[in-house]
Motif scaffolding. Structure first.
Motif, PDB file in Angstrom:
ATOM      1  N   ASP A  60       0.806  -1.216   0.000  1.00  0.00           N
ATOM      2  CA  ASP A  60       0.000   0.000   0.000  1.00  0.00           C
ATOM      3  C   ASP A  60       0.841   1.269   0.000  1.00  0.00           C
ATOM      4  N   PHE A  61       0.267   2.311  -0.610  1.00  0.00           N
ATOM      5  CA  PHE A  61       0.900   3.619  -0.595  1.00  0.00           C
ATOM      6  C   PHE A  61       0.599   4.318   0.726  1.00  0.00           C
ATOM      7  N   GLU A  62       1.553   5.100   1.181  1.00  0.00           N
ATOM      8  CA  GLU A  62       1.366   5.961   2.341  1.00  0.00           C
ATOM      9  C   GLU A  62       1.390   7.399   1.840  1.00  0.00           C
ATOM     10  N   ARG A  63       0.380   8.172   2.221  1.00  0.00           N
ATOM     11  CA  ARG A  63       0.326   9.580   1.794  1.00  0.00           C
ATOM     12  C   ARG A  63       1.115  10.432   2.777  1.00  0.00           C
ATOM     13  N   VAL A  64       2.048  11.226   2.240  1.00  0.00           N
ATOM     14  CA  VAL A  64       2.959  12.031   3.043  1.00  0.00           C
ATOM     15  C   VAL A  64       2.883  13.484   2.573  1.00  0.00           C
ATOM     16  N   PRO A  65       2.709  14.443   3.495  1.00  0.00           N
ATOM     17  CA  PRO A  65       2.703  15.850   3.073  1.00  0.00           C
ATOM     18  C   PRO A  65       4.045  16.248   2.477  1.00  0.00           C
ATOM     19  N   ALA A  66       4.008  17.066   1.418  1.00  0.00           N
ATOM     20  CA  ALA A  66       5.248  17.458   0.730  1.00  0.00           C
ATOM     21  C   ALA A  66       5.179  18.894   0.208  1.00  0.00           C
ATOM     22  N   THR A  67       4.486  19.748   0.942  1.00  0.00           N
ATOM     23  CA  THR A  67       4.318  21.130   0.488  1.00  0.00           C
ATOM     24  C   THR A  67       5.492  22.013   0.900  1.00  0.00           C
ATOM     25  N   SER A  68       5.807  22.017   2.181  1.00  0.00           N
ATOM     26  CA  SER A  68       6.852  22.908   2.692  1.00  0.00           C
ATOM     27  C   SER A  68       8.241  22.293   2.514  1.00  0.00           C
ATOM     28  N   ARG A  69       9.248  23.137   2.623  1.00  0.00           N
ATOM     29  CA  ARG A  69      10.624  22.628   2.545  1.00  0.00           C
ATOM     30  C   ARG A  69      10.908  21.634   3.664  1.00  0.00           C
ATOM     31  N   LYS A  70      10.368  21.891   4.836  1.00  0.00           N
ATOM     32  CA  LYS A  70      10.559  20.978   5.967  1.00  0.00           C
ATOM     33  C   LYS A  70       9.922  19.615   5.667  1.00  0.00           C
ATOM     34  N   GLU A  71       8.716  19.617   5.109  1.00  0.00           N
ATOM     35  CA  GLU A  71       8.052  18.362   4.744  1.00  0.00           C
ATOM     36  C   GLU A  71       8.823  17.636   3.640  1.00  0.00           C
ATOM     37  N   GLN A  72       9.326  18.392   2.677  1.00  0.00           N
ATOM     38  CA  GLN A  72      10.092  17.783   1.593  1.00  0.00           C
ATOM     39  C   GLN A  72      11.394  17.180   2.104  1.00  0.00           C
ATOM     40  N   ALA A  73      12.055  17.871   3.036  1.00  0.00           N
ATOM     41  CA  ALA A  73      13.296  17.334   3.615  1.00  0.00           C
ATOM     42  C   ALA A  73      13.017  16.055   4.388  1.00  0.00           C
ATOM     43  N   ALA A  74      11.917  16.030   5.136  1.00  0.00           N
ATOM     44  CA  ALA A  74      11.550  14.830   5.896  1.00  0.00           C
ATOM     45  C   ALA A  74      11.234  13.679   4.939  1.00  0.00           C
ATOM     46  N   LEU A  75      10.519  13.976   3.861  1.00  0.00           N
ATOM     47  CA  LEU A  75      10.197  12.945   2.868  1.00  0.00           C
ATOM     48  C   LEU A  75      11.466  12.413   2.221  1.00  0.00           C
ATOM     49  N   LEU A  76      12.361  13.285   1.827  1.00  0.00           N
ATOM     50  CA  LEU A  76      13.616  12.856   1.206  1.00  0.00           C
ATOM     51  C   LEU A  76      14.411  11.956   2.142  1.00  0.00           C
ATOM     52  N   SER A  77      14.434  12.310   3.409  1.00  0.00           N
ATOM     53  CA  SER A  77      15.128  11.494   4.406  1.00  0.00           C
ATOM     54  C   SER A  77      14.498  10.103   4.509  1.00  0.00           C
ATOM     55  N   ARG A  78      13.175  10.053   4.541  1.00  0.00           N
ATOM     56  CA  ARG A  78      12.486   8.753   4.601  1.00  0.00           C
ATOM     57  C   ARG A  78      12.723   7.934   3.340  1.00  0.00           C
ATOM     58  N   LEU A  79      12.754   8.597   2.196  1.00  0.00           N
ATOM     59  CA  LEU A  79      13.023   7.884   0.941  1.00  0.00           C
ATOM     60  C   LEU A  79      14.406   7.254   0.968  1.00  0.00           C
ATOM     61  N   ARG A  80      15.391   8.036   1.380  1.00  0.00           N
ATOM     62  CA  ARG A  80      16.757   7.519   1.453  1.00  0.00           C
ATOM     63  C   ARG A  80      16.833   6.326   2.406  1.00  0.00           C
ATOM     64  N   GLU A  81      16.223   6.458   3.559  1.00  0.00           N
ATOM     65  CA  GLU A  81      16.228   5.379   4.548  1.00  0.00           C
ATOM     66  C   GLU A  81      15.541   4.141   4.005  1.00  0.00           C
ATOM     67  N   SER A  82      14.411   4.325   3.361  1.00  0.00           N
ATOM     68  CA  SER A  82      13.658   3.204   2.794  1.00  0.00           C
ATOM     69  C   SER A  82      14.460   2.482   1.715  1.00  0.00           C
ATOM     70  N   LEU A  83      15.079   3.238   0.828  1.00  0.00           N
ATOM     71  CA  LEU A  83      15.857   2.632  -0.248  1.00  0.00           C
ATOM     72  C   LEU A  83      17.106   1.933   0.288  1.00  0.00           C
ATOM     73  N   ARG A  84      17.702   2.491   1.321  1.00  0.00           N
ATOM     74  CA  ARG A  84      18.867   1.842   1.953  1.00  0.00           C
ATOM     75  C   ARG A  84      18.455   0.525   2.597  1.00  0.00           C
ATOM     76  N   GLY A  85      17.294   0.530   3.238  1.00  0.00           N
ATOM     77  CA  GLY A  85      16.814  -0.664   3.937  1.00  0.00           C
ATOM     78  C   GLY A  85      16.431  -1.791   3.016  1.00  0.00           C
ATOM     79  N   GLU A  86      16.148  -1.478   1.753  1.00  0.00           N
ATOM     80  CA  GLU A  86      15.739  -2.505   0.794  1.00  0.00           C
ATOM     81  C   GLU A  86      16.857  -2.897  -0.154  1.00  0.00           C
ATOM     82  N   ALA A  87      18.035  -2.341   0.059  1.00  0.00           N
ATOM     83  CA  ALA A  87      19.146  -2.631  -0.851  1.00  0.00           C
ATOM     84  C   ALA A  87      19.642  -4.047  -0.698  1.00  0.00           C
TER      85      ALA A  87
END
Length: 87
Positions: A60-87
């Motif tokens: 399933d998809f998880e909906r994540v806010p991505a409007t503000s720079r702070k939200e975008q930075a948090a999303l980018l961090s989660r993406l990096r962590e997720s991709l590292r964890g699945e490597a």
């Protein structure tokens, strides 16, 4: 809530470029990313608000806010962590 338009994606170029730089992701259309053969990340907009739908784990998809720079930075961090964890 509608999918983000190409104009909205273009207006987020610095943020989207950071996502494009992540390994293992392929951008099939502007702002629509796949990992392997499976949809992984895309964006929606609702008024002035922007959201990312991401498949961090599971089917399933998880909906994540991505409007503000702070939200975008948090999303980018989660993406990096997720991709590292699945490597």
């Amino acid at each position: 809530m509608k999918h983000a338009t190409p104009e909205t994606i273009a207006s987020m170029a610095p943020f989207i470029d950071k996502i494009r730089a992540l390994s293992d992701l392929v951008e099939k259309r502007p702002g629509v990313f796949y990992r392997k053969s499976r949809a992984f990340l895309h964006f929606h907009e609702h008024g002035d608000e922007l959201y990312a739908d991401v498949r961090f784990k599971g089917p399933d998809f998880e909906r994540v806010p991505a409007t503000s720079r702070k939200e975008q930075a948090a999303l980018l961090s989660r993406l990096r962590e997720s991709l590292r964890g699945e490597a």
